[in-house]
Each structure stands twice: as C-alpha cells, then as structure tokens.
Design a protein around this motif. Structure first.
Motif, PDB file in Angstrom:
ATOM      1  N   LYS A 139       0.849  -1.184   0.000  1.00 45.50           N
ATOM      2  CA  LYS A 139       0.000   0.000   0.000  1.00 45.50           C
ATOM      3  C   LYS A 139       0.885   1.233   0.000  1.00 45.50           C
ATOM      4  CE  LYS A 139      -3.623   2.288   2.592  1.00 45.50           C
ATOM      5  NZ  LYS A 139      -4.427   2.306   3.818  1.00 45.50           N
ATOM      6  N   ARG A 140       0.527   2.171  -0.820  1.00 40.00           N
ATOM      7  CA  ARG A 140       1.305   3.404  -0.862  1.00 40.00           C
ATOM      8  C   ARG A 140       0.991   4.245   0.363  1.00 40.00           C
ATOM      9  NH1 ARG A 140       1.752   5.409  -7.056  1.00 40.00           N
ATOM     10  NH2 ARG A 140       2.427   3.415  -7.875  1.00 40.00           N
ATOM     11  N   VAL A 141       2.032   4.837   0.886  1.00 43.68           N
ATOM     12  CA  VAL A 141       1.897   5.620   2.101  1.00 43.68           C
ATOM     13  C   VAL A 141       1.372   7.009   1.749  1.00 43.68           C
ATOM     14  CG1 VAL A 141       3.155   6.506   4.083  1.00 43.68           C
ATOM     15  CG2 VAL A 141       3.830   4.345   3.071  1.00 43.68           C
ATOM     16  N   SER A 142       0.456   7.497   2.596  1.00 43.94           N
ATOM     17  CA  SER A 142      -0.121   8.815   2.343  1.00 43.94           C
ATOM     18  C   SER A 142       0.875   9.903   2.740  1.00 43.94           C
ATOM     19  CB  SER A 142      -1.417   8.981   3.137  1.00 43.94           C
ATOM     20  OG  SER A 142      -1.131   9.014   4.522  1.00 43.94           O
ATOM     21  N   LEU A 143       0.585  11.122   2.350  1.00 46.33           N
ATOM     22  CA  LEU A 143       1.448  12.253   2.663  1.00 46.33           C
ATOM     23  C   LEU A 143       1.507  12.486   4.163  1.00 46.33           C
ATOM     24  CD1 LEU A 143       3.151  14.636   1.673  1.00 46.33           C
ATOM     25  CD2 LEU A 143       1.056  15.975   1.565  1.00 46.33           C
ATOM     26  N   VAL A 144       0.381  12.314   4.842  1.00 50.61           N
ATOM     27  CA  VAL A 144       0.337  12.528   6.298  1.00 50.61           C
ATOM     28  C   VAL A 144       1.261  11.528   6.997  1.00 50.61           C
ATOM     29  CG1 VAL A 144      -1.158  12.445   8.329  1.00 50.61           C
ATOM     30  CG2 VAL A 144      -1.998  13.468   6.210  1.00 50.61           C
ATOM     31  N   GLU A 145       1.212  10.259   6.568  1.00 47.81           N
ATOM     32  CA  GLU A 145       2.076   9.247   7.175  1.00 47.81           C
ATOM     33  C   GLU A 145       3.544   9.546   6.892  1.00 47.81           C
ATOM     34  OE1 GLU A 145       1.291   6.758   9.263  1.00 47.81           O
ATOM     35  OE2 GLU A 145      -0.741   7.596   9.220  1.00 47.81           O
ATOM     36  N   THR A 146       3.823  10.023   5.697  1.00 50.10           N
ATOM     37  CA  THR A 146       5.197  10.382   5.363  1.00 50.10           C
ATOM     38  C   THR A 146       5.686  11.518   6.243  1.00 50.10           C
ATOM     39  OG1 THR A 146       4.792   9.734   3.073  1.00 50.10           O
ATOM     40  CG2 THR A 146       6.717  11.107   3.494  1.00 50.10           C
ATOM     41  N   MET A 147       4.861  12.521   6.454  1.00 48.13           N
ATOM     42  CA  MET A 147       5.237  13.649   7.312  1.00 48.13           C
ATOM     43  C   MET A 147       5.435  13.183   8.761  1.00 48.13           C
ATOM     44  SD  MET A 147       5.525  16.068   5.214  1.00 48.13           S
ATOM     45  CE  MET A 147       5.670  17.498   6.237  1.00 48.13           C
ATOM     46  N   LYS A 148       4.587  12.267   9.237  1.00 48.93           N
ATOM     47  CA  LYS A 148       4.756  11.728  10.590  1.00 48.93           C
ATOM     48  C   LYS A 148       6.085  10.997  10.722  1.00 48.93           C
ATOM     49  CE  LYS A 148      -0.121  10.990  11.783  1.00 48.93           C
ATOM     50  NZ  LYS A 148      -1.141   9.949  12.041  1.00 48.93           N
ATOM     51  N   ASP A 149       6.422  10.213   9.715  1.00 45.95           N
ATOM     52  CA  ASP A 149       7.691   9.485   9.740  1.00 45.95           C
ATOM     53  C   ASP A 149       8.874  10.446   9.740  1.00 45.95           C
ATOM     54  OD1 ASP A 149       6.389   7.066   9.780  1.00 45.95           O
ATOM     55  OD2 ASP A 149       6.561   6.746   7.606  1.00 45.95           O
ATOM     56  N   MET A 150       8.778  11.525   8.965  1.00 46.31           N
ATOM     57  CA  MET A 150       9.850  12.520   8.949  1.00 46.31           C
ATOM     58  C   MET A 150       9.971  13.197  10.308  1.00 46.31           C
ATOM     59  SD  MET A 150       9.232  14.136   5.145  1.00 46.31           S
ATOM     60  CE  MET A 150      10.351  15.486   5.372  1.00 46.31           C
ATOM     61  N   TRP A 151       8.851  13.516  10.938  1.00 45.63           N
ATOM     62  CA  TRP A 151       8.837  14.147  12.255  1.00 45.63           C
ATOM     63  C   TRP A 151       9.480  13.211  13.279  1.00 45.63           C
ATOM     64  CZ3 TRP A 151       8.116  18.618  14.649  1.00 45.63           C
ATOM     65  CH2 TRP A 151       7.855  18.614  16.009  1.00 45.63           C
ATOM     66  N   ASP A 152       9.094  11.945  13.246  1.00 44.76           N
ATOM     67  CA  ASP A 152       9.653  10.978  14.190  1.00 44.76           C
ATOM     68  C   ASP A 152      11.155  10.814  14.017  1.00 44.76           C
ATOM     69  OD1 ASP A 152       7.159  10.579  15.256  1.00 44.76           O
ATOM     70  OD2 ASP A 152       6.766   8.714  14.145  1.00 44.76           O
ATOM     71  N   SER A 153      11.609  10.739  12.780  1.00 43.90           N
ATOM     72  CA  SER A 153      13.048  10.577  12.550  1.00 43.90           C
ATOM     73  C   SER A 153      13.821  11.809  12.997  1.00 43.90           C
ATOM     74  CB  SER A 153      13.328  10.267  11.085  1.00 43.90           C
ATOM     75  OG  SER A 153      12.966  11.352  10.265  1.00 43.90           O
ATOM     76  N   GLU A 154      13.234  12.989  12.819  1.00 46.67           N
ATOM     77  CA  GLU A 154      13.896  14.218  13.276  1.00 46.67           C
ATOM     78  C   GLU A 154      13.979  14.241  14.801  1.00 46.67           C
ATOM     79  OE1 GLU A 154      15.950  17.737  12.742  1.00 46.67           O
ATOM     80  OE2 GLU A 154      15.352  16.241  11.273  1.00 46.67           O
ATOM     81  N   LEU A 155      12.899  13.848  15.466  1.00 47.00           N
ATOM     82  CA  LEU A 155      12.924  13.787  16.927  1.00 47.00           C
ATOM     83  C   LEU A 155      13.944  12.770  17.430  1.00 47.00           C
ATOM     84  CD1 LEU A 155       9.188  14.063  18.039  1.00 47.00           C
ATOM     85  CD2 LEU A 155      11.011  15.715  18.359  1.00 47.00           C
ATOM     86  N   GLU A 156      14.019  11.624  16.786  1.00 43.17           N
ATOM     87  CA  GLU A 156      15.003  10.621  17.177  1.00 43.17           C
ATOM     88  C   GLU A 156      16.418  11.163  17.026  1.00 43.17           C
ATOM     89  OE1 GLU A 156      14.368   7.099  14.904  1.00 43.17           O
ATOM     90  OE2 GLU A 156      12.421   6.689  15.825  1.00 43.17           O
ATOM     91  N   ARG A 157      16.663  11.895  15.936  1.00 44.95           N
ATOM     92  CA  ARG A 157      17.993  12.466  15.725  1.00 44.95           C
ATOM     93  C   ARG A 157      18.334  13.459  16.825  1.00 44.95           C
ATOM     94  NH1 ARG A 157      20.267  16.833  13.968  1.00 44.95           N
ATOM     95  NH2 ARG A 157      18.326  17.868  13.427  1.00 44.95           N
ATOM     96  N   ILE A 158      17.375  14.308  17.188  1.00 45.36           N
ATOM     97  CA  ILE A 158      17.610  15.303  18.240  1.00 45.36           C
ATOM     98  C   ILE A 158      17.876  14.621  19.575  1.00 45.36           C
ATOM     99  CG2 ILE A 158      16.501  17.136  19.579  1.00 45.36           C
ATOM    100  CD1 ILE A 158      15.104  17.980  16.944  1.00 45.36           C
ATOM    101  N   VAL A 159      17.081  13.600  19.909  1.00 50.50           N
ATOM    102  CA  VAL A 159      17.256  12.901  21.179  1.00 50.50           C
ATOM    103  C   VAL A 159      18.612  12.218  21.226  1.00 50.50           C
ATOM    104  CG1 VAL A 159      16.419  10.941  22.532  1.00 50.50           C
ATOM    105  CG2 VAL A 159      14.800  12.610  21.647  1.00 50.50           C
ATOM    106  N   ARG A 160      19.028  11.599  20.123  1.00 56.04           N
ATOM    107  CA  ARG A 160      20.345  10.951  20.103  1.00 56.04           C
ATOM    108  C   ARG A 160      21.455  11.984  20.271  1.00 56.04           C
ATOM    109  NH1 ARG A 160      18.151   7.393  15.765  1.00 56.04           N
ATOM    110  NH2 ARG A 160      17.707   5.433  16.806  1.00 56.04           N
ATOM    111  N   THR A 161      21.286  13.151  19.658  1.00 56.55           N
ATOM    112  CA  THR A 161      22.286  14.209  19.810  1.00 56.55           C
ATOM    113  C   THR A 161      22.372  14.665  21.254  1.00 56.55           C
ATOM    114  OG1 THR A 161      21.820  14.949  17.552  1.00 56.55           O
ATOM    115  CG2 THR A 161      22.980  16.497  18.990  1.00 56.55           C
ATOM    116  N   VAL A 162      21.224  14.841  21.905  1.00 56.64           N
ATOM    117  CA  VAL A 162      21.209  15.277  23.305  1.00 56.64           C
ATOM    118  C   VAL A 162      21.815  14.196  24.196  1.00 56.64           C
ATOM    119  CG1 VAL A 162      19.656  15.812  25.239  1.00 56.64           C
ATOM    120  CG2 VAL A 162      19.287  16.878  23.019  1.00 56.64           C
ATOM    121  N   GLN A 163      21.566  12.940  23.896  1.00 60.12           N
ATOM    122  CA  GLN A 163      22.111  11.864  24.711  1.00 60.12           C
ATOM    123  C   GLN A 163      23.622  11.761  24.591  1.00 60.12           C
ATOM    124  OE1 GLN A 163      19.940   8.465  23.284  1.00 60.12           O
ATOM    125  NE2 GLN A 163      18.286   8.709  24.799  1.00 60.12           N
TER     126      GLN A 163
END
Length: 115
Positions: free
Chosen positions: A62-86
């Motif tokens: 199933k093709r992923v919708s734009l909203v799901e893509t944006m959520k995935d981008m948001w999650d990956s950005e948050l993970e990157r920030i948390v790893r940087t802070v850690q």
C-alpha cells in the motif's frame, strides 16, 4: 620476362595468404561449432526442477499517504535530536558554565574593588 615472373610470384603469394587465412578461419569455426554443440548437449541433459512449484506473487504494498510520510519525517527528526542530546557530555557542559560564571563573578568583584 621479369615483369611476368614478378606478377606470377606476387599473385601466388597473395593467393597463398588468402588460402591459409580462409583455412584457419574455417578450422576455428568448425572447432567452435563442436564446442558449442557439446555444451548444448550438456545443458540439455541437466534435469529441470519440477514444474509443480508455484511462484508466489509479489505482495501488495500500500502506498503511504502524505500525512504518514510527514509523521515518519517528524519521528526521525525527533530521534535524531534525542540521540544528539544523549551524546552530549553534560558534566563538561556544567563545568564550562561554572567556570564562565566564576569568571564573571571574579570580574564583577574585581571591578567593584577598584572604585
């Protein structure tokens, strides 16, 4: 007679070279044909796998919708920030801040003492 002998000799050498080249090419062709025939026979004798094996169709993706893509981008950005802070050495940051504040306090006290 020198002209005729030269012509005949040149024609003989040229025709001899052509004959030897043609014979060499013919021999190589026959040898390659034999090798390919043997390989073809060898490949024909290899047993094939049973034909009752069913090929599974590719699963439907199933093709992923734009909203799901944006959520995935948001999650990956948050993970990157948390790893940087850690990865930050907070003890070193604290010591650097303390040293800076201590220097400011020394300058302020030193400035008041001169007045």
């Amino acid at each position: 007679m020198g002209l005729i002998h030269g012509f005949v000799a040149g024609t003989t050498v040229t025709l001899s070279a052509l004959y030897l080249t043609h014979r060499s090419i013919t021999q190589n062709t026959i040898e390659q044909r034999t090798i390919l025939s043997n390989l073809s026979h060898t490949l024909a004798t290899i047993p094939l796998p049973p034909s009752d094996i069913k090929v599974r169709p590719m699963p439907f993706v199933k093709r992923v919708s734009l909203v799901e893509t944006m959520k995935d981008m948001w999650d990956s950005e948050l993970e990157r920030i948390v790893r940087t802070v850690q990865k930050v050495d907070w003890r070193g940051v604290r010591e650097g801040v303390e040293d800076g504040i201590g220097e400011v306090v020394r300058r302020v006290k030193g400035g008041n003492a001169g007045q």
